[in-house]
Scaffold this motif. Structure first.
Motif, short mmCIF file in Angstrom:
data_model
loop_
_atom_site.label_atom_id
_atom_site.label_comp_id
_atom_site.label_asym_id
_atom_site.label_seq_id
_atom_site.Cartn_x
_atom_site.Cartn_y
_atom_site.Cartn_z
N ASP A 29 19.09 -0.55 -12.94
CA ASP A 29 20.11 0.43 -13.25
C ASP A 29 20.58 1.06 -11.94
O ASP A 29 20.00 0.80 -10.88
N SER A 30 21.59 1.90 -12.02
CA SER A 30 22.14 2.51 -10.81
C SER A 30 21.73 3.96 -10.63
O SER A 30 22.11 4.60 -9.64
N ALA A 31 20.93 4.53 -11.57
CA ALA A 31 20.53 5.93 -11.46
C ALA A 31 19.61 6.13 -10.26
O ALA A 31 18.74 5.30 -9.99
N VAL A 32 19.80 7.22 -9.55
CA VAL A 32 18.97 7.52 -8.38
C VAL A 32 17.87 8.50 -8.78
O VAL A 32 18.15 9.64 -9.16
N SER A 33 16.63 8.03 -8.72
CA SER A 33 15.48 8.87 -9.05
C SER A 33 15.04 9.65 -7.82
O SER A 33 15.21 9.20 -6.70
N ALA A 34 14.42 10.81 -8.06
CA ALA A 34 13.91 11.62 -6.95
C ALA A 34 12.47 11.29 -6.60
O ALA A 34 11.91 11.87 -5.68
N VAL A 35 11.85 10.34 -7.35
CA VAL A 35 10.44 10.03 -7.09
C VAL A 35 10.30 8.55 -6.76
O VAL A 35 11.15 7.72 -7.09
N GLN A 36 9.18 8.23 -6.14
CA GLN A 36 8.89 6.86 -5.78
C GLN A 36 8.33 6.10 -6.98
O GLN A 36 7.71 6.69 -7.86
N SER A 37 8.60 4.82 -7.00
CA SER A 37 8.03 3.98 -8.06
C SER A 37 6.51 3.92 -7.91
O SER A 37 5.95 4.22 -6.84
N GLU A 38 5.85 3.52 -8.97
CA GLU A 38 4.39 3.37 -8.97
C GLU A 38 4.07 2.12 -9.80
O GLU A 38 3.86 2.19 -11.00
N ARG A 39 4.06 0.99 -9.11
CA ARG A 39 3.89 -0.28 -9.81
C ARG A 39 2.40 -0.56 -10.05
O ARG A 39 1.83 -1.52 -9.55
N VAL A 40 1.82 0.34 -10.82
CA VAL A 40 0.42 0.24 -11.21
C VAL A 40 0.38 0.05 -12.72
O VAL A 40 1.01 0.80 -13.46
N VAL A 41 -0.37 -0.95 -13.16
CA VAL A 41 -0.44 -1.29 -14.58
C VAL A 41 -1.73 -0.72 -15.16
O VAL A 41 -2.83 -1.13 -14.80
N TYR A 42 -1.58 0.23 -16.07
CA TYR A 42 -2.71 0.79 -16.81
C TYR A 42 -2.84 0.06 -18.15
O TYR A 42 -1.83 -0.27 -18.78
N LEU B 161 -9.19 -12.40 -13.59
CA LEU B 161 -8.69 -11.03 -13.57
C LEU B 161 -9.74 -9.96 -13.79
O LEU B 161 -9.62 -8.87 -13.24
N TRP B 162 -10.74 -10.21 -14.63
CA TRP B 162 -11.65 -9.12 -14.93
C TRP B 162 -12.70 -8.94 -13.83
O TRP B 162 -12.98 -9.83 -13.05
N GLU B 163 -13.30 -7.74 -13.84
CA GLU B 163 -14.43 -7.46 -12.95
C GLU B 163 -15.74 -7.70 -13.69
O GLU B 163 -16.65 -8.32 -13.17
N MET B 164 -15.85 -7.20 -14.94
CA MET B 164 -17.01 -7.46 -15.79
C MET B 164 -16.52 -8.21 -17.02
O MET B 164 -15.59 -7.75 -17.69
N PRO B 165 -17.10 -9.35 -17.33
CA PRO B 165 -16.59 -10.13 -18.46
C PRO B 165 -16.64 -9.35 -19.76
O PRO B 165 -17.65 -8.72 -20.09
N GLY B 166 -15.50 -9.36 -20.49
CA GLY B 166 -15.42 -8.72 -21.79
C GLY B 166 -15.08 -7.25 -21.76
O GLY B 166 -14.83 -6.66 -22.80
N ALA B 167 -15.07 -6.63 -20.58
CA ALA B 167 -14.81 -5.20 -20.46
C ALA B 167 -13.35 -4.97 -20.06
O ALA B 167 -12.91 -5.44 -19.01
N MET B 168 -12.60 -4.25 -20.91
CA MET B 168 -11.21 -3.95 -20.56
C MET B 168 -11.19 -2.80 -19.57
O MET B 168 -11.72 -1.72 -19.85
N PRO B 169 -10.56 -2.98 -18.41
CA PRO B 169 -10.60 -1.95 -17.37
C PRO B 169 -9.50 -0.91 -17.55
O PRO B 169 -8.61 -1.03 -18.39
N GLU B 170 -9.55 0.09 -16.71
CA GLU B 170 -8.53 1.15 -16.69
C GLU B 170 -7.22 0.64 -16.11
O GLU B 170 -6.14 0.93 -16.64
N ILE B 171 -7.29 -0.09 -15.00
CA ILE B 171 -6.11 -0.51 -14.26
C ILE B 171 -6.20 -2.00 -13.97
O ILE B 171 -7.26 -2.51 -13.60
N ALA B 172 -5.08 -2.69 -14.14
CA ALA B 172 -5.00 -4.11 -13.83
C ALA B 172 -4.52 -4.33 -12.41
O ALA B 172 -3.91 -3.44 -11.80
N ALA B 173 -4.80 -5.51 -11.89
CA ALA B 173 -4.21 -5.89 -10.61
C ALA B 173 -2.70 -5.80 -10.73
O ALA B 173 -2.10 -6.31 -11.66
#
Length: 865
Positions: free
Chosen positions: A653-666, A702-714
């Protein structure tokens, strides 16, 4: 997303499977036995492993060692805990002078239902397998070492233990901090056990006299023992993490530590070709050594029996909500493991002293006490305590999994601590540590508004699935006061939109947040629904009318429009006194909440807040690369911005945000996006997000411990990934809320199970994902019974089969969501023609039929033209 995690987390994407690349077995395949174990053989020293019981837990690395971990108290969040007390930094095992995990290499690590197992390479003709289990209801954990040798021999087993008797609060950066609060431990040898104590009163105002104890012993007498300040096995001498500043890549202890150590040595006779198991127990208490000794005796009385009972209990967990998804086996496996993740999250503590710490700035005298609190811990190792926001999202997964007891207890614990901390104002606290310390969420704090608004919805949800009238009666008054507080105290300008912090705790937002508004509307509607059940007509009328006014004004206030095709994140710029609800657009994930929140309105079909056309437009935009990456939905999307660094990704989109993006997947963001897609019948698009959460839980890349869903993904701004980060600077290895994104889409949306057990009503209206022909689930708990559901789509015929034999007196309505553009030729119920109702919903046209309060199996067949 969480009040005390704003630590500049950022991570770069790693090589992952492309979104949606999920192997699809033949549609004819049928339900498979659950996979009760998952094993990894790679990078065991870098993977965290957690084993949990409701009164005790332990965290190590997958090779069986105990490097310093966590950051709330730097390096001290791993090891052995019995909430609210840490007991030990670790326990290490030497076999004939070679330490397991160091000189004797760990070959594999297995996560099972309720236990873990580590296999070590053969050394000196002996092979060792380690099993960790924590029995529920016991303040003790067990480690079983199974020895096998080709020739008869006696093995020397050294057991090193290093204590760290430390409370879960204060933390490293609070006032006071743990350096001031923690006292030195003492060590002794008594009756075959290492006994560690910490007694005294910290030189901190309002601290209490205490008597902490931790014990270590085996199921046999030791040949000898030693005491000393070290005894960390192969981690001696230790690398010590500083309390502040840069930490080394790997530490063994921290400057906060004031523990001591000891060693027990055993002579283990191992017959040729036969297994011998030595069980070691760790037990403790914050109420003296008497309780700790009792726990130790209980653990060692029958360790193998306790392991068997733990496995049986977890198989019972697995026996509820058993789904068969022939077209999406990855999601099916994720549902299986998500049920175990939820069961792993149950925690309990006694005698909580509720004190308001003002985000760690003070340590006042307790305002009151909670004798017993049980809750779903948010995440391990740094968040194993009670949260409002986390539990309210996790509630959806809990009821879908049939795990009613713990979510009821969680909501009661939130109520109990909130009533004390906030003097019965109705405000829900945000975060409560296991000792009762309230970090954030007191009346004078700025938020979190959303969890107060979400509380009545969580209560209504649990009541609808359980039909538990006593639960409704118990929490109804507090739920009323929740919404009176939000609408009466948090709307100073009187415009109808609540003020205060919400889920996104970032700078630059307006005073009034989108998610707070959305969940306030839903909370009012859910409160009104409960009020009608309570015959409280005045509250029902007030809540419905207030919600209706907000709904009427919602789009014209919050729709940002233009080429953003999104809702605004917030309104009312705090830096502009003349601001008249000007929309602020920042691309945060909360833009999805109008599509996530379902509204129960009297006499109307339940539907999400956002109108269909705008919802489809907004969701389609969120699927574009500016918002969604390989592993799912970003916290904050990319696009034009005035923030330092400029735009770091594609523009949608063309809207100008005042904050930085945060490409972190929770994992929570993926869950909300998956649910939102399903609310509008977008099951093909939903799969991208259910698969994202399933992959970070089950894909070995992708996982750190098998079967455990983490807080944040790569993800692009979370670099490096958890497994490549320092153990003192990682997000959670196990996080409960992500299960919202797997269990709810399957049970509520694909299988269509929609109970109102408080009124003895049940709707089952499935929707089969495109390209699939069958979904089913059995033993889906409702009230005191359960239901089985099968939905099929074959050759122009839709079939819904519901077995309600285990429900009594429940009025059943069953149906099916029609494929887009389909027309109905005929409808039969149990082989007899019936006249159905066709109703327009956000998911599409639904064909529904009233089947009455019948028991047994009902079969609806819809033939399409």
């Amino acid at each position: 997303m969480r009040r005390d995690t704003r630590r500049g987390i950022a991570l770069a994407a790693t090589a992952v499977l492309a979104a949606g690349t999920v192997a699809v077995p033949p549609a004819q395949a049928r339900e498979r036995a659950p996979e009760e174990e998952l094993t990894t053989t790679t990078r065991l020293a870098d993977r965290r492993s957690v084993v949990v019981g409701d009164r005790f837990y332990a965290m190590s690395t997958a090779d069986g060692l105990y490097p310093a971990s966590g950051w709330h108290v730097t390096g001290e969040m791993g090891g052995f805990w019995t909430p609210p007390l840490k007991l030990l930094d670790g326990v290490w095992f030497g076999v004939d002078g070679a330490w397991l995990g160091k000189q004797t290499r760990a070959e594999s690590h297995t996560a099972g239902y309720g236990y873990t197992r580590t296999r070590y390479a053969a050394s000196g003709g002996v092979r060792v397998e380690r099993t960790d289990v924590v029995p529920d209801g016991l303040r003790a954990g067990l480690i079983g070492l199974t020895f096998r040798a080709d020739e008869k021999r006696t093995v020397r087993l050294d057991v090193d233990a290093h204590s760290e008797l430390m409370t879960a609060y204060p933390w490293g950066g609070t006032t006071p901090n743990q350096s001031a609060h923690n006292l030195p431990d003492t060590g002794a040898y008594e009756d075959g056990a290492l006994v560690f104590r910490e007694r005294g009163r910290p030189q901190v105002p309002n601290a209490s006299e205490h008597d902490f104890a931790a014990l270590v012993a085996a199921d046999r007498r030791p040949a000898s023992h030693r005491l000393g300040s070290g005894h960390r096995g192969p981690q001696e001498p230790p690398v010590v993490c500083p309390a502040t500043g840069t930490t080394p890549d790997r530490c063994d202890d921290s400057e906060f530590g004031k523990g001591t150590g000891g060693r027990l040595t055993y002579d283990v006779r191992v017959p040729a070709g036969r297994d011998v198991t030595v069980w070691v127990a760790i037990a403790g208490s914050d109420r003296g050594d008497g309780e700790a000794r009792a726990a130790l005796r209980s653990a060692l009385r029958d360790p193998a029996g306790l392991l068997a009972r733990k496995k049986a209990a977890r198989r019972a967990v697995a026996a509820n909500t058993v789904v068969d998804l022939p077209g999406d086996r990855l999601l099916q496996r994720s549902v299986e493991w998500s049920k175990q993740n939820l069961a792993d999250s149950a925690q309990e503590a006694r005698d909580l002293r509720v004190r308001v710490t003002r985000e760690g700035r003070q340590y006042p005298a307790p305002k009151g006490g909670v004798p017993v609190a049980r809750w779903l811990g948010a995440g391990w190792p740094d968040y194993p305590w009670l949260f409002g926001t986390d539990g309210e999202y996790t509630a959806f997964a809990s009821v879908a999994a049939g795990q009613f007891t713990d979510i009821k207890a969680h909501l009661r614990a939130l109520r109990d601590t909130s009533e004390i901390a906030n003097d019965r104002s109705g405000k829900v606290v945000h975060e409560v540590i296991s000792d009762g310390s309230v970090y954030f969420g007191a009346d004078d704090d700025a938020g979190n508004t959303d969890e107060t608004a979400k509380f009545p919805s969580a209560v209504a949800l649990v009541w609808r699935w359980t039909g538990d009238r006593r639960f409704l009666d118990d929490l109804y008054d507090f739920s009323v006061r929740n919404m009176r507080y939000v609408t009466g105290k948090l709307d100073e300008d009187g415009d109808g939109w609540p003020e205060g912090l919400g889920n996104v705790e970032r700078t630059g937002m307006g005073v009034e947040k989108l998610d707070n508004t959305v969940y306030t509307i839903r909370g009012l509607r859910d409160l009104a629904d409960m009020a009608r059940a309570k015959n409280d007509t005045a509250t029902a009328r007030w809540a419905d009318e207030r919600a209706a006014r907000m709904e009427k004004a919602f789009d014209r206030t919050w729709w940002k429009g233009g080429d953003t095709r999104q809702y605004a994140d917030s309104v009312d710029d705090p830096d502009d006194p003349a601001d008249d609800n000007t929309r602020l657009f920042q691309r945060h994930w909360i833009g999805v909440t109008p599509m996530d929140a379902q509204l129960v309105r009297p006499g109307q079909v339940t539907r999400p807040l956002a109108e269909d056309e705008r919802a489809h437009t907004a969701l389609a935009k969120r699927e574009e690369p500016c918002y969604t990456g390989d592993n799912g939905l970003y916290h904050t999307g990319t696009g034009p911005t005035s923030a330092e660094g400029g735009n770091k990704g594609p523009s949608c989109d063309s809207a100008v945000s005042a904050v930085q993006s945060e490409r972190v997947v929770y994992s929570l963001g993926n869950g909300i996006m998956a649910v939102a897609e399903g609310n509008y019948g977008r099951l093909a698009q939903q799969r991208r997000y259910t698969a994202a959460n399933a992959r970070i839980q089950l894909d070995p890349n992708l996982w750190e411990m098998p079967g455990a869903m983490p807080e944040i993904a790569a993800s692009p701004d979370f670099s490096p990934a958890n497994i490549d980060r320092k153990l003192t600077d990682r997000s959670m290895v196990l996080q409960a809320w992500g299960a919202y994104g797997t269990l709810w889409p399957v049970v509520r949306q694909q299988l269509g199970v929609d109970p109102d057990m408080g009124r003895a009503r049940l709707e089952v209206v499935p929707q089969i994902p495109p390209g699939q022909s069958r979904v089913s689930g059995r033993s889906i708990r409702l009230g005191s019974g359960s239901v089985d559901v099968t939905a099929e789509s074959r050759g122009g015929t839709l079939r819904t089969v519901v077995n309600a034999a285990r429900l009594d007196g429940v009025a059943l309505r069953l149906g099916h969501v029609l494929p887009s553009g389909a027309e109905v030729a005929s409808v039969t119920l149990d082989g007899r023609p019936v006249a159905p109702t066709v109703r327009r919903t956000a998911r599409g046209d639904e064909v529904v039929v009233d089947a009455g309060a019948r028991r047994g199996t009902s079969t609806l067949v819809i033939t399409l033209r």
